[in-house]
Design an enzyme around this catalytic site. Structure first.
Site, PDB file in Angstrom:
ATOM      1  CE  LYS A 169     -16.346  48.961  19.869  1.00  0.00           C
ATOM      2  NZ  LYS A 169     -15.300  49.840  19.229  1.00  0.00           N
ATOM      3  CD  GLU A 244     -15.478  38.284   8.319  1.00  0.00           C
ATOM      4  OE1 GLU A 244     -14.415  37.660   8.600  1.00  0.00           O
ATOM      5  OE2 GLU A 244     -15.499  39.429   7.871  1.00  0.00           O
ATOM      6  CB  CYS A 278     -11.408  39.356   6.442  1.00  0.00           C
ATOM      7  SG  CYS A 278     -12.959  39.663   5.576  1.00  0.00           S
ATOM      8  CD  GLU A 375      -7.184  37.978   8.861  1.00  0.00           C
ATOM      9  OE1 GLU A 375      -7.981  38.000   7.920  1.00  0.00           O
ATOM     10  OE2 GLU A 375      -7.543  38.064  10.054  1.00  0.00           O
TER      11      GLU A 375
END
Length: 473
Positions: A169, A244, A278, A375
């Site tokens: 997905k 992750e 990331c 982040e």
């Protein structure tokens, strides 16, 4: 690819479910529509993967590896189309998409094919027991929007080589790359049911997949909040999870480094894909006595970017992926400014259309400020000064995350020593980017996730170990 269809059991399945528009972030037009697959198609895909698993896992490893190699051939054969598609979906400059969305994932795919041919799938230990490596089972792979093709192949290739079947997905923001990979898998000769792709949002289609009983491994890349949920579901059923979950990566520039070069390179590394990466080094630690001058170096470097049509070969800064992401990044900047931060926007001319934001250098914040800890996922770099190297390392390690870190040093001894003190799953020395072949394990410490991708460590996430005691063979 047929309009508003998903790929299940080797065929395109049309959906009558509501459509999700996919927006080009440069011109803000709809480039296509994909279905919200929902529970019905999610169930069909999972059952197809489960039904295909016995035959695929029993296929000889060399044969699986050869088919994965053919998939790499297929990817390279449509390099121009695939990189242009990635550019239209995420706004990544075409010059970067050719490397990050075609060359790198193709190379990753080949490294796993090579591993499939060279790995010892059956060995004998010191007791005479036979130890075999076996496919874990059907895999649920959920991939993000920022590096879609690379993230897909970092999960799909090892799973296939291991003998697992997959339901993938992708993010609803960038689904067409995944559907393209499904078509290429079919062209490569991978059997029906081994690769399945369904589209949709996380709360609807993602949740239907996550609660399906067929998968034995879930491999997820995305936010910490969703990763916690995925991990909790996997834990409740004692199933494997590779997670992750991003980072807030530091770059530590030691006093003996080439300071100007280190700062300029860190800016470029942090702003790849408009900072939507990331492992972007978005916390830059520099000697306090040089900090003000080096901030000017950072702003000047950020001002060298050329924003524009990402399909234009001269463009070096594309838009953010969506209006929501643009608003999110502006929110971080506005809150930092409201709390006393100094915001230094780069001098970059932005187009009148698209989800663009000028790169920003932030100073005057403490290590516990939101913008220095969370982040942002945009072209935002925070510069922090330090007095002593030990202090810099301690502060760099003071994070909830631990995905990546960078060290810049003038001597090999200092570089090596500092790299070993940084608490991160990957540490890059003096600007080292991903070396070829791409087999170095990737994954993080602490809240950056569980497990590893790439190389043998990435393959092992999809393997079980069986011991056969007294094996008469």
């Amino acid at each position: 690819m047929p309009e508003r269809s998903v790929f299940i059991d080797g065929r395109w399945v049309a959906s009558s479910e509501p459509g999700i528009p996919v927006i080009d972030p440069y011109d803000e037009t709809v480039i296509g529509t994909v279905p919200e697959s929902g529970a019905t198609l999610a169930t069909e895909a999972m059952r197809a993967a489960a039904a295909a698993f016995p035959a695929w896992s029993a296929t000889a490893p060399k044969e699986r590896a050869d088919l994965v190699d053919r998939l790499a051939d297929e990817i390279e054969g449509v390099a121009d189309d695939l990189s242009a598609l990635a550019t239209c979906e995420i706004g990544m400059p075409l010059r970067d998409a050719r490397g990050g969305q075609v060359a790198l994932p193709a190379a990753v795919t080949r490294t796993f094919a090579d591993l499939g041919r060279t790995l010892e799938w059956e060995t004998r230990d010191a007791s005479g027991t036979t130890v075999t490596l076996e496919a874990s089972g059907p895999v649920l792979a959920v991939t993000p929007w920022n590096f879609p093709v690379h993230q897909i192949m970092a999960k799909l290739a090892p799973a296939l080589v291991a003998g697992c079947t997959v339901v993938l997905k992708p993010s609803e923001l960038t689904p067409f790359n995944a559907l393209a990979i499904a078509r290429l898998s079919d062209s490569a000769g991978i059997p029906p049911g081994v690769v399945n792709v369904v589209t949709g949002t996380g709360p609807i289609t993602g949740e239907a997949l996550l609660t399906a009983p067929e998968w034995e491994v879930v491999s997820f890349t995305g936010s910490l909040a969703v990763g916690r949920h995925v991990g909790a579901v996997a834990g409740s059923r004692v199933a494997r999870a590779t997670l992750e979950l991003g980072g807030k990566s530091p770059a530590v520039v030691l006093p003996d480094a080439d300071l100007d070069a280190a700062v300029a390179a860190t800016v470029h590394n942090a702003f790849v894909n408009a900072g939507q990466k990331c492992n972007a080094p978005t916390r830059l630690y520099v000697p306090e006595l040089q900090r003000e001058r080096l901030v000017e170096v950072a702003v000047a470097t950020a001002s060298s970017y050329r924003a524009g049509d990402p399909l234009d070969a001269d463009t070096t800064l594309g838009p953010l992926v969506s209006r929501a992401q643009l608003d999110r990044v502006h929110g971080f900047i506005d809150r930092a400014r409201a709390h006393g931060a100094t915001i230094r926007p780069a001098s970059v001319d932005l187009p009148d259309q698209g989800y663009f934001i000028a790169p920003v250098v932030v100073t005057g914040v403490a290590d516990d400020a939101e913008i220095a800890r969370e982040e942002v996922f945009g072209p935002v770099l925070t510069v922090l000064g330090y007095a002593e190297v030990n202090e810099a390392i301690e502060r760099a390690n003071d994070s909830d995350y631990g995905l990546s870190a960078e060290v810049w040093a003038g001597t090999t001894h200092e570089a090596a020593q500092t790299a070993r003190r940084l608490r991160a799953g990957q540490v890059r020395v003096n600007g080292q980017r991903t070396p070829m072949p791409p087999v170095s394990p990737f994954g993080g410490f602490r809240r950056s996730g569980l497990g590893r991708e790439l190389g043998r460590h990435g393959l092992e996430e999809f393997l079980e170990v069986r011991s056969i005691l007294g094996d008469p063979r």
